[in-house]
Design a protein around this motif. Structure first.
Motif, PDB file in Angstrom:
ATOM      1  N   TYR A 207       0.820  -1.215   0.000  1.00  0.00           N
ATOM      2  CA  TYR A 207       0.000   0.000   0.000  1.00  0.00           C
ATOM      3  C   TYR A 207       0.855   1.267   0.000  1.00  0.00           C
ATOM      4  O   TYR A 207       0.712   2.123   0.886  1.00  0.00           O
ATOM      5  N   PRO A 208       1.751   1.416  -0.937  1.00  0.00           N
ATOM      6  CA  PRO A 208       2.684   2.555  -0.887  1.00  0.00           C
ATOM      7  C   PRO A 208       2.008   3.918  -0.963  1.00  0.00           C
ATOM      8  O   PRO A 208       2.499   4.884  -0.376  1.00  0.00           O
ATOM      9  N   GLU A 209       0.889   4.013  -1.649  1.00  0.00           N
ATOM     10  CA  GLU A 209       0.225   5.307  -1.810  1.00  0.00           C
ATOM     11  C   GLU A 209      -0.660   5.670  -0.622  1.00  0.00           C
ATOM     12  O   GLU A 209      -0.913   6.848  -0.379  1.00  0.00           O
ATOM     13  N   SER A 210      -1.128   4.663   0.093  1.00  0.00           N
ATOM     14  CA  SER A 210      -2.069   4.908   1.194  1.00  0.00           C
ATOM     15  C   SER A 210      -1.417   4.916   2.565  1.00  0.00           C
ATOM     16  O   SER A 210      -2.008   5.410   3.529  1.00  0.00           O
ATOM     17  N   LEU A 211      -0.214   4.375   2.661  1.00  0.00           N
ATOM     18  CA  LEU A 211       0.430   4.214   3.966  1.00  0.00           C
ATOM     19  C   LEU A 211       1.080   5.520   4.417  1.00  0.00           C
ATOM     20  O   LEU A 211       1.870   6.118   3.677  1.00  0.00           O
ATOM     21  N   TRP A 212       0.733   5.944   5.618  1.00  0.00           N
ATOM     22  CA  TRP A 212       1.431   7.074   6.238  1.00  0.00           C
ATOM     23  C   TRP A 212       2.896   6.701   6.414  1.00  0.00           C
ATOM     24  O   TRP A 212       3.221   5.566   6.759  1.00  0.00           O
TER      25      TRP A 212
END
Length: 263
Positions: A207-212
């Protein structure tokens, strides 16, 4: 009024801790903050030493009495905490029956939306602590929120709950009902353990785009703060767990400014 929903379809991942500590930091900045406990387990309510069984006005009654005015809700269902600017609508174990009780009610997915519209002039921020399951309560919380935060404990079993939660988000987006942005928040991170490190790497890969891009570390001070019924910012402002939430809050507020500028 900004509404942030804190949800995951797995329990024990830090939802209540996230609601309490982000709410405390926002209140510390001078914002008027409302916490809402949608979980029938009432952990958020218990955190502030409130006995929901002794109350005649909880979020359950707000769902059942759609004709209540904003002033009536504020005067009777909204309770203070020990923290300045931080208030709560307590939860109730009766919320476990709400799906059945309002099953045939028109607009049942927007009951919380209607309640919060009536309170919009009284609060700058509302943070909603959700139950760990998909149902009418989570649907209500997602229908009203501007920002969704998905805490996920950095361990293997929590990743399965995260998958289910993100499937739910995708389903809502596909139905055209999603107007919120969301972030996955890695919690209870312990860099001393292989399990935490591996789980975090998996999140980053999947989840590279969604992970803080930071973590909330394991910190025993969170337990100390809960025993005092206060956010950690009022117990130990320098501990590393709170620093994690401070960084998270700065990121959320920066994203909010950026989104407003883009619009």
């Amino acid at each position: 009024m900004q509404v942030w929903t804190i949800a995951n379809q797995k329990g024990g991942v830090g939802k209540t801790t996230t609601a309490v500590n982000l709410g405390g930091l926002l209140a510390e900045q001078g914002n008027s903050v409302l916490l809402i406990d949608l979980d029938p387990h009432t952990s958020l309510t218990a955190y502030f030493d409130i006995d929901s069984d002794s109350l005649s006005h909880t979020i359950f009654e707000c769902f059942k009495n759609t004709d209540w005015s904003g002033d009536y809700i504020y005067d009777n269902a909204v309770l203070p905490t020990l923290t300045k600017n931080l208030q709560i609508i307590p939860g109730s174990i009766a919320m476990a029956t709400i799906d059945r009780q309002i099953n045939n009610l028109e607009g049942k997915g927007f009951l919380l939306t209607n309640t919060l519209k009536k309170l919009s002039s009284k609060f700058d921020y509302v943070l909603i602590d959700c139950p760990p399951m998909l149902g009418i309560l989570m649907v209500n919380a997602l229908a009203i929120c501007d920002r969704l935060l998905v805490p996920c404990q950095t361990e293997y079993l929590a990743l399965k709950g995260l998958e289910r939660m993100l499937d739910t988000v995708a389903m809502i987006a596909k139905a055209g009902r999603s107007h919120f942005s969301f972030s996955i928040v890695p919690t209870m991170f312990d860099r001393r353990t292989n399990a935490s490190m591996k789980a975090l790497r998996t999140m980053r890969d999947r989840y590279p785009e969604s992970l803080w891009n930071n973590v909330i570390p394991v910190d025993t001070k969170f337990r100390d703060a809960s025993q005092l019924h206060k956010p950690l910012s009022e117990v130990d402002a320098e501990t590393h767990g709170l620093r994690g939430y401070k960084i998270l809050l700065r990121q959320i507020l920066a994203d909010k400014i950026q989104a407003r500028s883009a619009a």
